[in-house]
Structure formats: C-alpha cells, structure tokens
Design a protein around this motif. Structure first.
Motif, PDB file in Angstrom:
ATOM      1  N   ALA A 138     -13.172  19.862 -34.679  1.00  0.00           N
ATOM      2  CA  ALA A 138     -13.693  18.948 -33.942  1.00  0.00           C
ATOM      3  C   ALA A 138     -15.213  18.709 -34.111  1.00  0.00           C
ATOM      4  O   ALA A 138     -16.093  17.872 -33.665  1.00  0.00           O
ATOM      5  CB  ALA A 138     -13.623  19.103 -32.424  1.00  0.00           C
ATOM      6  N   GLY A 157     -22.827  23.516 -23.102  1.00  0.00           N
ATOM      7  CA  GLY A 157     -22.256  22.704 -23.858  1.00  0.00           C
ATOM      8  C   GLY A 157     -21.770  21.631 -22.919  1.00  0.00           C
ATOM      9  O   GLY A 157     -21.996  21.697 -21.746  1.00  0.00           O
ATOM     10  N   ALA A 158     -21.458  20.522 -23.635  1.00  0.00           N
ATOM     11  CA  ALA A 158     -20.714  19.291 -22.792  1.00  0.00           C
ATOM     12  C   ALA A 158     -19.601  19.620 -22.123  1.00  0.00           C
ATOM     13  O   ALA A 158     -19.186  19.169 -20.875  1.00  0.00           O
ATOM     14  CB  ALA A 158     -20.385  17.985 -23.524  1.00  0.00           C
ATOM     15  N   LEU A 159     -18.880  20.583 -22.498  1.00  0.00           N
ATOM     16  CA  LEU A 159     -17.507  21.082 -21.803  1.00  0.00           C
ATOM     17  C   LEU A 159     -17.751  21.439 -20.364  1.00  0.00           C
ATOM     18  O   LEU A 159     -16.980  21.065 -19.389  1.00  0.00           O
ATOM     19  CB  LEU A 159     -16.902  21.983 -22.464  1.00  0.00           C
ATOM     20  CG  LEU A 159     -15.202  22.183 -22.596  1.00  0.00           C
ATOM     21  CD1 LEU A 159     -14.625  20.663 -22.686  1.00  0.00           C
ATOM     22  CD2 LEU A 159     -14.711  23.077 -23.546  1.00  0.00           C
ATOM     23  N   LEU A 181     -18.651  18.576 -18.259  1.00  0.00           N
ATOM     24  CA  LEU A 181     -17.695  17.448 -17.845  1.00  0.00           C
ATOM     25  C   LEU A 181     -16.652  18.119 -16.967  1.00  0.00           C
ATOM     26  O   LEU A 181     -16.167  17.669 -15.878  1.00  0.00           O
ATOM     27  CB  LEU A 181     -16.799  17.436 -19.273  1.00  0.00           C
ATOM     28  CG  LEU A 181     -17.334  16.603 -20.190  1.00  0.00           C
ATOM     29  CD1 LEU A 181     -16.775  16.801 -21.557  1.00  0.00           C
ATOM     30  CD2 LEU A 181     -17.399  15.089 -20.031  1.00  0.00           C
ATOM     31  N   PHE A 208      -9.297  12.956 -25.299  1.00  0.00           N
ATOM     32  CA  PHE A 208      -9.752  14.184 -25.811  1.00  0.00           C
ATOM     33  C   PHE A 208      -9.011  15.405 -25.159  1.00  0.00           C
ATOM     34  O   PHE A 208      -9.147  15.313 -23.884  1.00  0.00           O
ATOM     35  CB  PHE A 208     -11.063  14.485 -25.474  1.00  0.00           C
ATOM     36  CG  PHE A 208     -12.135  15.569 -25.762  1.00  0.00           C
ATOM     37  CD1 PHE A 208     -11.838  16.570 -26.672  1.00  0.00           C
ATOM     38  CD2 PHE A 208     -12.704  16.352 -24.628  1.00  0.00           C
ATOM     39  CE1 PHE A 208     -12.259  17.875 -26.612  1.00  0.00           C
ATOM     40  CE2 PHE A 208     -13.287  17.272 -24.506  1.00  0.00           C
ATOM     41  CZ  PHE A 208     -13.098  18.235 -25.660  1.00  0.00           C
ATOM     42  N   MET A 250     -14.645   7.825 -22.717  1.00  0.00           N
ATOM     43  CA  MET A 250     -15.909   7.909 -23.892  1.00  0.00           C
ATOM     44  C   MET A 250     -16.009   6.652 -24.291  1.00  0.00           C
ATOM     45  O   MET A 250     -15.155   5.752 -24.876  1.00  0.00           O
ATOM     46  CB  MET A 250     -15.141   8.716 -25.174  1.00  0.00           C
ATOM     47  CG  MET A 250     -14.806  10.208 -24.599  1.00  0.00           C
ATOM     48  SD  MET A 250     -14.526  11.087 -26.191  1.00  0.00           S
ATOM     49  CE  MET A 250     -16.041  11.390 -27.112  1.00  0.00           C
ATOM     50  N   ASN A 289     -12.889  10.246 -29.094  1.00  0.00           N
ATOM     51  CA  ASN A 289     -12.305  11.178 -29.662  1.00  0.00           C
ATOM     52  C   ASN A 289     -10.885  11.490 -29.272  1.00  0.00           C
ATOM     53  O   ASN A 289     -10.815  11.784 -27.873  1.00  0.00           O
ATOM     54  CB  ASN A 289     -13.036  12.748 -29.452  1.00  0.00           C
ATOM     55  CG  ASN A 289     -12.279  13.914 -30.159  1.00  0.00           C
ATOM     56  OD1 ASN A 289     -11.200  13.733 -30.989  1.00  0.00           O
ATOM     57  ND2 ASN A 289     -12.705  14.995 -29.765  1.00  0.00           N
ATOM     58  N   ASP A 329     -18.038  10.768 -21.231  1.00  0.00           N
ATOM     59  CA  ASP A 329     -18.301  11.805 -22.079  1.00  0.00           C
ATOM     60  C   ASP A 329     -18.886  11.314 -23.387  1.00  0.00           C
ATOM     61  O   ASP A 329     -18.180  10.509 -24.203  1.00  0.00           O
ATOM     62  CB  ASP A 329     -16.894  12.469 -22.430  1.00  0.00           C
ATOM     63  CG  ASP A 329     -16.964  13.319 -23.570  1.00  0.00           C
ATOM     64  OD1 ASP A 329     -18.172  13.652 -24.022  1.00  0.00           O
ATOM     65  OD2 ASP A 329     -15.974  13.885 -23.998  1.00  0.00           O
ATOM     66  N   VAL A 365     -20.576  12.797 -26.024  1.00  0.00           N
ATOM     67  CA  VAL A 365     -21.032  13.685 -27.071  1.00  0.00           C
ATOM     68  C   VAL A 365     -21.161  13.186 -28.472  1.00  0.00           C
ATOM     69  O   VAL A 365     -21.952  13.910 -29.214  1.00  0.00           O
ATOM     70  CB  VAL A 365     -20.072  14.961 -27.033  1.00  0.00           C
ATOM     71  CG1 VAL A 365     -20.134  15.739 -26.057  1.00  0.00           C
ATOM     72  CG2 VAL A 365     -18.849  14.727 -27.947  1.00  0.00           C
ATOM     73  N   TYR A 366     -20.684  12.245 -28.949  1.00  0.00           N
ATOM     74  CA  TYR A 366     -20.732  11.491 -30.124  1.00  0.00           C
ATOM     75  C   TYR A 366     -21.567  10.293 -30.152  1.00  0.00           C
ATOM     76  O   TYR A 366     -21.864   9.737 -31.151  1.00  0.00           O
ATOM     77  CB  TYR A 366     -19.291  11.124 -30.756  1.00  0.00           C
ATOM     78  CG  TYR A 366     -18.429  12.532 -31.014  1.00  0.00           C
ATOM     79  CD1 TYR A 366     -18.652  13.256 -31.933  1.00  0.00           C
ATOM     80  CD2 TYR A 366     -17.525  12.589 -29.858  1.00  0.00           C
ATOM     81  CE1 TYR A 366     -17.694  14.443 -32.001  1.00  0.00           C
ATOM     82  CE2 TYR A 366     -16.678  13.571 -30.061  1.00  0.00           C
ATOM     83  CZ  TYR A 366     -16.793  14.644 -31.154  1.00  0.00           C
ATOM     84  OH  TYR A 366     -16.055  15.625 -31.199  1.00  0.00           O
ATOM     85  N   SER A 421     -24.516  16.379 -25.306  1.00  0.00           N
ATOM     86  CA  SER A 421     -24.446  17.886 -25.888  1.00  0.00           C
ATOM     87  C   SER A 421     -25.548  17.820 -27.331  1.00  0.00           C
ATOM     88  O   SER A 421     -25.520  16.476 -27.640  1.00  0.00           O
ATOM     89  CB  SER A 421     -23.197  18.134 -26.328  1.00  0.00           C
ATOM     90  OG  SER A 421     -23.024  19.127 -27.032  1.00  0.00           O
ATOM     91  N   SER A 460     -24.101  19.964 -29.492  1.00  0.00           N
ATOM     92  CA  SER A 460     -23.131  20.755 -30.383  1.00  0.00           C
ATOM     93  C   SER A 460     -22.704  19.778 -31.613  1.00  0.00           C
ATOM     94  O   SER A 460     -22.570  20.503 -32.618  1.00  0.00           O
ATOM     95  CB  SER A 460     -21.897  20.947 -29.495  1.00  0.00           C
ATOM     96  OG  SER A 460     -22.045  21.548 -28.410  1.00  0.00           O
ATOM     97  N   LYS A 461     -22.670  18.254 -31.511  1.00  0.00           N
ATOM     98  CA  LYS A 461     -22.118  17.477 -32.570  1.00  0.00           C
ATOM     99  C   LYS A 461     -23.319  17.168 -33.430  1.00  0.00           C
ATOM    100  O   LYS A 461     -23.129  16.342 -34.423  1.00  0.00           O
ATOM    101  CB  LYS A 461     -21.314  16.295 -31.734  1.00  0.00           C
ATOM    102  CG  LYS A 461     -20.354  17.102 -30.879  1.00  0.00           C
ATOM    103  CD  LYS A 461     -19.331  17.763 -31.618  1.00  0.00           C
ATOM    104  CE  LYS A 461     -18.030  17.803 -30.754  1.00  0.00           C
ATOM    105  NZ  LYS A 461     -18.183  19.151 -29.714  1.00  0.00           N
ATOM    106  N   ARG A 473     -24.514  26.060 -27.695  1.00  0.00           N
ATOM    107  CA  ARG A 473     -23.726  25.670 -26.469  1.00  0.00           C
ATOM    108  C   ARG A 473     -24.692  25.094 -25.593  1.00  0.00           C
ATOM    109  O   ARG A 473     -24.720  25.571 -24.371  1.00  0.00           O
ATOM    110  CB  ARG A 473     -23.052  26.920 -26.222  1.00  0.00           C
ATOM    111  CG  ARG A 473     -22.121  27.740 -26.958  1.00  0.00           C
ATOM    112  CD  ARG A 473     -20.860  26.833 -27.412  1.00  0.00           C
ATOM    113  NE  ARG A 473     -20.082  26.144 -26.410  1.00  0.00           N
ATOM    114  CZ  ARG A 473     -19.721  25.328 -26.389  1.00  0.00           C
ATOM    115  NH1 ARG A 473     -19.841  23.995 -27.170  1.00  0.00           N
ATOM    116  NH2 ARG A 473     -18.981  24.523 -25.281  1.00  0.00           N
TER     117      ARG A 473
END
Ligand SMILES: Cc1ncc(COP(=O)(O)O)c(C=O)c1O
Length: 472
Positions: free
Chosen positions: A112, A176-178, A181, A202, A247, A252, A280, A282-283, A310, A312-313, A320
C-alpha cells in the motif's frame, strides 16, 4: 539518466500533458535531431524506448504515432447497490496475506506504500539530526494530545493554503492516519451500530469495523466517479446509520475521485440524515493534474466531517505521523487517545515540523505526483500489452494503484499465492470487502520504477494469469 532516456521522458511528459494526443504523429527523427542537437542514434533510441513502453507505435514509412489514451474499463457485472453485513470477519485473512508477503525480496506490487526511494530521505535525515541536537528533557517529554503545537500549526497552514479554515485546536496528531480513523470511528459509534463504507473499501475500515463490533452497509463505488449517491440515499433510508467512512480522492483500492458537485451532494445528503463523515484523505495530495482538489471537509460548516490525513504516503512511511481535523469531535478524540496510545512520538513530530518549516514539501509533492503519474502510465501500458485481453484494467488518475478484474470464475487469492511463490505480491480483492464479491479482482501498486525487475514481474503475472485461465 542517459540522453535518450531524458528525451523519452520529455516526450512522455508532452504526451501526458496533451501536447501530443492520441493519433498524432510525433516529429520525425530528422526533425527532432535538428531541433534537439542530439545524434540520430540517440533520438532513434528514445523513440524505440517510447514504443517499447507503449506510448507510441511506429508505422512503416510513416513515423511514430501516439497510442490512444487510457480507456476507462467497466465492471463486467453491475455492482449490487448495497451490501449489508451484520458481522465482519476479515482480520485473520488480512493478517495472513500481509504477513506472508512481508519479505523485502518480493516485488511489492501488493504494497500500500509508494516506492520509498521517492521520498526525500536526505532532507528528512537533516531534520531528524537538527531536532536530535536540540532535544532537551522539556521537549522529549511526552506531548499529550492534541500533539506538538508547531506541527498542528503547519498542518493548519496547509489547509489555509487551500482556502480552508481549520484551527490548529481542531487538529489532533496521531500515530498514522490509521489511529486517526480508528479514533474517529470510536468517537462516533457504539458496538452494534451501522456504518457506511465503500464497496470495495480500504481493508483498514473493515478491520476497524470488526474490532469495534459494528455492522456495515457497503455502498457501490464506481472506479472512476466514487460512491453511488442514489445507493447511499437508499442506505440512509433503510438503516440507522451512525457514520460514513469514505475516500473522496484517489480511493484505495480503486483510485476513484469524486467531482466537486458529487462531494457537495454527498455532504448535503449526510447532513440531511445527521450522519457524520470520516473522510480518509491519505492519498489526497497525490492527485493528477494541475488543480488541487478540495476534500469534502472544505464545505463542512457544522464540524460533522472528520478529515484524516497522513505523511505516510507522501513523505515518511516509518515516521507514523497522521492527524485528524476532527471538528465537533476534537475533544472526544483527544480523550480517546489519552486512554489508548497516550500520544504520538515527540521527536518524530518535531522532525516533521522542522521539515515542513523549511518549505520543501510542496516542491517534493510536485515531483512525486509527476513521477507517480508517469510510472502509472508505463505500468498500465505494459499490463495492457502483456496481460490477456479478458483482464479489465480500471485506470483512474492520481495516486499509484490499478484495480484489475479477472473473469468472474477466476480467484485472485489463488493468483496471490502463486505469485508469492514467484516472489511477487499483489493485493487480492478479498481484502477489500466483507463478502466475496471481489474475489476475482486485485490491486497493483504501480509506484515502482520500470526496470528489468518490474518488467519481469508483470510478464510473470501475465503467465500466471494465462495458467489460471486455462484451468477455468
Ligand atoms: C486508504 C488508507 N487509509 C489509511 C491508511 C493508513 O495510513 P497510515 O500509514 O498513515 O496509518 C492507509 C495505509 O495503507 C490507506 O491505504
């Protein structure tokens, strides 16, 4: 990069930006030699490279012509508008798939995360070193929720640059976004509540729903346009929905992005039913094109959208660091964070705040977006060339995923295990739904460089698919 590769890249960019369109004839070899001052052999090699990557096709005695633009595929079967599930049981499957593929020797087409070599490691290291030198007992102390003030201010400034007014007080820094969320879901629901997700979704959303003992209605989501709003309206009528998790950009696994009108209609519909949105995003920074799309949060006047982001991506996977701009729920989320992880790593927050203050981020994002788009085009064309015609490839602009569909009697989980034996990972469709409706689909990460390794992996996957097709 050699000269012919540079020239090929230049021409690729011109094709991507529409200077040369499908069917156009590229300038002749001689003309390009004259204009560029390069040798005939260099120009010839560049054109050959473009042809081998599927951008142009040569016609004897005529020249090189741009190959038709990418075409949106359609699902082989119409999607069921609503897919309700009273229980979700997916964690074990996801864990097995991710663990089995967690091997750095594999070609990570199932990952991912984007190719880490695209991140500005050097500048990030400099920020880490600068912060480490300045660490004192005061700033290595745990920073309680909502997190480091400088970082929250930098994130608020990034919203402001898009014309969005988000106070740093509304932002909670998370692991992180996790975490953002999960905390958002926890703040909005009680076990047994109904939550809307996308179909496909996702897998992190499905895992969170399983963990919090929630029920879910998955709403049909188009690979280009995003969630079907008629189906969403039906779900809101039929079920006592407490939250909607989706999203709006670069979804995703599909890559789908909603139009501005679609986002505004979505918000109006949720507002009418008093349902909060967990967005969400994140992208969201990995859009294609020149115009920065706004998230649904941009039209939220009541604080009912929890916008999760985030780094992260886009910047630093291992740091994180994510966040939620939590609107009305900012206090509730801080309390939940205090009870669970307490806080996010302080040195990492300080290092990111340092990096962002140096204003390198936008330049980096600009390059990252361009590279990802180019790589996606190259992979797409290679896949169209190598894979059997019955494989549908859903191409959406932005981020770095392709969603592929085998004939419905083929199982992508089987393909996953066979590919793994050959040292390649893919993300099987079973990961993205509570039921079996995407068992014939899979997601590919196409952020990797196009080289002999990735080319061999695509060819190997094509052979494995051929083998599977022969059995059905
Ligand atoms: C759609 C989506 N949301 C959230 C996350 C989690 O992001 P982070 O790594 O910041 O926790 C991921 C990671 O793969 C993702 O793909």
């Amino acid at each position: 990069m050699s000269r012919y590769e540079q020239l090929a890249l230049q021409l690729q960019e011109q094709i991507s930006s529409g200077v040369w369109q499908a069917g156009d004839k590229l300038p002749s070899l001689r003309e390009t030699v004259r204009r560029s001052g390069l040798s005939l052999m260099t120009v010839f090699n560049a054109y050959q490279l473009l042809e081998s990557q599927g951008w142009v096709r040569s016609r004897p005695q005529s020249g090189y012509f741009v190959v038709p633009v990418l075409q949106a595929a359609h699902y082989s079967l119409p999607l069921q508008p609503l897919q309700p599930a009273e229980t979700v049981d997916i964690n074990a499957f996801i864990f097995n798939v991710l663990q089995a593929g967690n091997n750095s020797d594999c070609v990570a087409l199932g990952s991912a995360f984007p190719d880490p070599s695209l991140f500005p490691q050097h500048q990030l290291s400099r920020s880490l070193i600068r912060v480490a030198r300045q660490l004192s007992s005061a700033n290595t102390d745990v920073s309680l929720p909502p997190g480091c003030a400088d970082l929250r201010r930098s994130i608020a400034q990034r919203y402001a640059a898009k014309g969005m007014e988000i106070s740093p007080d509304e932002i909670v820094i998370t692991s992180g976004a996790l975490e953002a969320l999960n905390l958002s879901l926890q703040a909005l629901t009680q076990p047994g509540d109904w939550v809307v997700v996308e179909s496909p979704a996702f897998y992190g959303a499905l895992q969170a729903i399983e963990r919090h003992h929630l029920k879910t209605v998955a709403v049909a989501t188009d690979p280009q346009r995003g969630m079907d709003l008629d189906a969403l309206a039906q779900a809101l009528q039929q079920y006592p929905i407490k939250a909607c998790w989706l999203m709006s950009h670069c979804q995703n696994p599909l890559g789908a992005s909603m139009s501005t009108a679609h986002k505004q209609q979505l918000l109006a519909l949720l507002t009418e039913h008093g349902v909060s949105l967990i967005e969400d995003d994140v992208y969201g920074e990995l859009y294609a094109g020149l115009v920065t799309p706004l998230p649904v949060k941009a039209w939220d006047n009541t604080g009912q959208v929890l916008h999760c982001g985030s780094f992260s991506k886009t910047l630093a996977t291992g740091f994180r660091i994510g966040w939620v701009a939590a609107g009305q729920q900012a206090q509730a989320i801080q309390r939940l964070q205090l009870m669970s992880t307490l806080s996010t790593s302080t040195p990492m927050q300080l290092a990111l705040a340092d990096y962002l203050s140096a204003h390198h981020y936008d330049k980096h994002l600009h390059t990252l977006r361009r590279t990802l788009e180019q790589r996606k085009h190259i992979f797409y064309r290679a896949i169209k060339r190598e894979f059997p015609d019955v494989v549908r490839v859903h191409y959406a602009e932005g981020s770095y995923f392709l969603w592929l569909e085998l004939p419905t009697d083929c199982c992508a989980t089987e393909l996953y295990w066979r590919a793994l034996k050959a040292g390649i990972t893919i993300a099987p469709g079973r990961m993205f739904a509570a039921g079996e409706q995407y068992r014939h689909c899979f997601r590919l990460n196409v952020s990797l460089p196009w080289n002999t390794v990735s080319e061999a992996a695509i060819k190997q996957l094509a052979t494995l698919i051929d083998g599977q097709l022969a059995l059905v």
